[in-house]
Design a protein around this motif. Structure first.
Motif, PDB file in Angstrom:
ATOM      1  N   UNK A 282      -9.798 -16.648  -1.185  1.00 20.69           N
ATOM      2  CA  UNK A 282      -9.268 -17.662  -2.098  1.00 20.69           C
ATOM      3  C   UNK A 282      -8.404 -18.674  -1.356  1.00 20.69           C
ATOM      4  N   UNK A 283      -7.548 -18.191  -0.445  1.00 20.95           N
ATOM      5  CA  UNK A 283      -6.674 -19.088   0.303  1.00 20.95           C
ATOM      6  C   UNK A 283      -7.470 -20.099   1.125  1.00 20.95           C
ATOM      7  N   UNK A 284      -8.556 -19.632   1.753  1.00 21.04           N
ATOM      8  CA  UNK A 284      -9.371 -20.518   2.595  1.00 21.04           C
ATOM      9  C   UNK A 284     -10.298 -21.411   1.760  1.00 21.04           C
ATOM     10  N   UNK A 285     -10.973 -20.812   0.783  1.00 19.18           N
ATOM     11  CA  UNK A 285     -11.949 -21.578  -0.004  1.00 19.18           C
ATOM     12  C   UNK A 285     -11.290 -22.758  -0.707  1.00 19.18           C
ATOM     13  N   UNK A 286     -10.089 -22.542  -1.248  1.00 21.09           N
ATOM     14  CA  UNK A 286      -9.433 -23.587  -2.030  1.00 21.09           C
ATOM     15  C   UNK A 286      -8.294 -24.265  -1.264  1.00 21.09           C
ATOM     16  N   UNK A 287      -8.182 -23.964   0.035  1.00 24.98           N
ATOM     17  CA  UNK A 287      -7.204 -24.618   0.913  1.00 24.98           C
ATOM     18  C   UNK A 287      -5.810 -24.614   0.280  1.00 24.98           C
ATOM     19  N   UNK A 288      -5.341 -23.416  -0.037  1.00 24.27           N
ATOM     20  CA  UNK A 288      -4.083 -23.274  -0.763  1.00 24.27           C
ATOM     21  C   UNK A 288      -2.850 -23.440   0.108  1.00 24.27           C
ATOM     22  N   UNK A 289      -2.991 -23.200   1.415  1.00 24.21           N
ATOM     23  CA  UNK A 289      -1.838 -23.263   2.312  1.00 24.21           C
ATOM     24  C   UNK A 289      -2.010 -24.368   3.341  1.00 24.21           C
ATOM     25  N   UNK A 290      -0.904 -25.047   3.643  1.00 25.21           N
ATOM     26  CA  UNK A 290      -0.905 -26.111   4.648  1.00 25.21           C
ATOM     27  C   UNK A 290       0.378 -26.021   5.462  1.00 25.21           C
ATOM     28  N   UNK A 291       0.351 -26.538   6.698  1.00 23.24           N
ATOM     29  CA  UNK A 291       1.557 -26.521   7.522  1.00 23.24           C
ATOM     30  C   UNK A 291       2.730 -27.203   6.815  1.00 23.24           C
TER      31      UNK A 291
END
Length: 247
Positions: free
Chosen positions: A14-23
């Motif tokens: 989920x974190x990768x597919x929907x790009x939930x986290x960013x620097x």
């Protein structure tokens, strides 16, 4: 596959597919004290060791203002200790969301839960805006997505549900739901196995809401038809065919 590995795989997807986290993200974690929010806090804290960039977490618990006993305050102490062990700052906000919901119920309003939810989000949005957090993480899971879909279809007359990532206020804040691919039963089992400090919900309406009714109806009437139905319903929400829906 162990519960830990299953959760790690689904949350990571989920974190990768929907790009939930960013620097540089500053993330408020809505820590209600239920199994879902505890697992969410645990994995978001752990995920910091797996990514090559830094992001900040703060767990915030909203005291809704419902009548409760001393065990609730003891539970809050355990929540703070849990967060300290993860290296996540803990913040407690005392609110009157619950009393507003109870007042709405006394006035005969049909959905005191909506009142409570509206004010709860308002507090979170205000805190995020005032202190510069750009994301709020909620512990909504796969079953919440399906139940919300049926609630909106049956009571709102629309085909909609919660989103894995949702933009708010022209992109100033994003809501993220890293548990969106995980079933509730898996979260509950993991929290029990790890001995997470679950805090009992003091809400007097918690056992009689439309959401609880829909959860029970799906479990007792729909999912019992065939073992494949639960997964098919979930996949259908992501597999919509607009050309076969009337305008």
């Amino acid at each position: 596959m162990s519960l830990y590995l299953k959760l790690k795989r689904l949350i990571g997807r989920a974190l990768h597919r929907y790009e939930m986290l960013s620097p540089g993200d500053r993330i408020l974690v809505a820590l209600s004290g239920g199994a879902d929010s505890l697992v969410l806090t645990y994995f978001l804290a752990e995920w910091r060791r797996k990514v090559r960039f830094e992001y900040e977490l703060r767990a915030v618990h909203l005291d809704m203002g419902f009548p409760r006993g001393p065990e609730y305050e003891e539970g809050l102490s355990r929540l703070e200790e849990f967060c300290r062990g993860l290296g996540v700052p803990f913040q407690l906000l005392r609110t009157d969301c619950g009393s507003r919901a109870m007042e709405a119920a006394e006035r005969g309003k049909p959905s005191p839960c909506f009142v409570c939810s509206w004010y709860r989000r308002k507090h979170l949005f205000r805190l995020a805006g005032e202190e510069g957090f750009n994301k709020i993480a909620f512990g909504h899971h796969r079953d919440d997505l399906v139940v919300t879909f049926f609630l909106n279809m049956c009571f709102q007359g629309e085909l909609s549900t919660i989103l894995p990532v949702q933009e708010m206020f022209q992109g100033r804040i994003y809501l993220i739901r890293p548990l969106i691919l995980v079933e509730k039963s898996v979260l509950k089992a993991f929290a029990q196995k790890r001995g997470f400090p679950v805090v009992e919900n003091p809400c007097p309406f918690s056992g009689e809401t439309r959401r609880v009714f829909m959860e029970r109806w799906l479990e007792e009437h729909l999912y019992t038809i065939n073992p494949k139905v639960r997964g098919s319903v979930f996949r259908a929400i992501f597999n919509w065919r607009p050309e076969y829906l009337p305008r």
